[in-house]
Design a protein around this motif. Structure first.
Motif, PDB file in Angstrom:
ATOM      1  N   UNK A 102       0.852   5.820  -2.241  1.00 37.64           N
ATOM      2  CA  UNK A 102      -0.230   6.452  -0.792  1.00 37.64           C
ATOM      3  C   UNK A 102      -1.996   6.115  -1.871  1.00 37.64           C
ATOM      4  N   UNK A 103      -2.195   6.724  -2.509  1.00 36.41           N
ATOM      5  CA  UNK A 103      -4.368   7.007  -2.950  1.00 36.41           C
ATOM      6  C   UNK A 103      -4.053   5.636  -3.691  1.00 36.41           C
ATOM      7  N   UNK A 104      -2.978   5.458  -4.712  1.00 36.69           N
ATOM      8  CA  UNK A 104      -2.800   3.636  -5.439  1.00 36.69           C
ATOM      9  C   UNK A 104      -3.108   2.833  -4.186  1.00 36.69           C
ATOM     10  N   UNK A 163      -9.432   1.920   8.683  1.00 34.91           N
ATOM     11  CA  UNK A 163      -8.900   1.636  10.064  1.00 34.91           C
ATOM     12  C   UNK A 163      -8.106   0.753   8.636  1.00 34.91           C
ATOM     13  N   UNK A 164      -8.480  -0.026   7.773  1.00 33.47           N
ATOM     14  CA  UNK A 164      -7.835  -0.449   6.810  1.00 33.47           C
ATOM     15  C   UNK A 164      -6.444   0.010   6.399  1.00 33.47           C
ATOM     16  N   UNK A 165      -7.282   1.177   5.562  1.00 29.95           N
ATOM     17  CA  UNK A 165      -6.610   2.535   5.059  1.00 29.95           C
ATOM     18  C   UNK A 165      -5.170   2.398   6.431  1.00 29.95           C
ATOM     19  N   UNK A 166      -5.424   2.756   7.562  1.00 28.05           N
ATOM     20  CA  UNK A 166      -5.011   3.292   7.937  1.00 28.05           C
ATOM     21  C   UNK A 166      -3.000   3.198   8.626  1.00 28.05           C
ATOM     22  N   UNK A 167      -3.805   0.811   8.174  1.00 29.16           N
ATOM     23  CA  UNK A 167      -3.187  -0.257   9.216  1.00 29.16           C
ATOM     24  C   UNK A 167      -1.761  -0.135   7.977  1.00 29.16           C
ATOM     25  N   UNK A 173       4.415   2.483   4.270  1.00 25.76           N
ATOM     26  CA  UNK A 173       4.553   4.060   3.653  1.00 25.76           C
ATOM     27  C   UNK A 173       4.468   4.812   5.033  1.00 25.76           C
ATOM     28  N   UNK A 174       5.919   4.371   6.100  1.00 28.50           N
ATOM     29  CA  UNK A 174       5.758   4.914   7.182  1.00 28.50           C
ATOM     30  C   UNK A 174       6.413   6.322   7.415  1.00 28.50           C
TER      31      UNK A 174
END
Length: 210
Positions: A102-104, A163-167, A173-174
């Motif tokens: 996720x951080x990558x 917003x981009x990160x959240x999407x 990664x649901x």
């Protein structure tokens, strides 16, 4: 004459018996699965080369000072390897805050775009210098205006990044266990750092699709 012929015949029989009779073996029976030793097979273990012995002796520290020197060199090599691995994004060398897919992904989101935050600190220095009392009033007003523009740009850019990160994180990664707030802060702090100074270094080019 007959006795002479009899002695020769006996000698010939004795020679023939000696040729066909096998060599005596050990009286002790060998157990099943017995493996003969190298000595029994006529094999010899090759001796260690003297060059190898000298090499090993050269590697061993002669005293405490030499041992300390070798330890320092080994630590220096390990630190260089860890630093290179961290810059390259190798999971084995990353800090806990940088680990995880996720951080990558967050890093790629930030690194694939130009961010207003990269100029925030430069603008802050200019504003600090321009706001001193020794500067003319026009310079002080310009510095305050620049500060306001930078603040608005950074806030707006941070909103777009989150917003981009959240999407993308939600799509890819649901079932992630990462807190979204932590990922947002991670992305914003990276966006405030100059691209060349970011660690791990960017893995995508500006404009690349993430």
């Amino acid at each position: 004459m007959p006795s002479l012929f009899r002695r020769k015949s006996a000698d010939l029989v004795s020679d023939a018996v000696e040729q066909v009779t096998p060599e005596p073996t050990s009286a002790t029976p060998k157990p099943k699965g017995y493996t003969p030793s190298k000595k029994e097979l006529g094999l010899q273990t090759p001796k260690r080369q003297s060059v190898q012995r000298r090499h090993d002796a050269a590697q061993a520290p002669a005293n405490r000072r030499e041992a300390y020197k070798q330890m320092r060199e080994r630590q220096r090599t390990e630190r260089a390897e860890a630093s290179a691995g961290m810059r390259a994004g190798d999971e084995r060398y990353l800090l806990a805050r940088d680990r995880g897919p996720e951080r990558a992904l967050v890093r790629n989101v930030v690194d694939s775009r130009r961010t207003a935050g990269t100029w925030f600190f430069v603008g802050a220095i200019i504003v600090f210098i321009g706001s001193t009392g020794a500067m003319p009033m026009q310079v002080q007003i310009g510095a305050q205006l620049l500060w306001a523009i930078l603040a608005v740009a950074v806030v707006g850019d941070s909103i777009l990044i989150t917003r981009r990160i959240k999407k993308l994180v939600t799509e890819r990664f649901p079932k992630t266990t990462q807190r979204m707030g932590s990922l947002y802060l991670y992305g914003i702090m990276r966006s405030l750092t100059f691209r060349r100074m970011r660690v791990p270094k960017p893995q995508v080019e500006l404009g690349d699709k993430v």
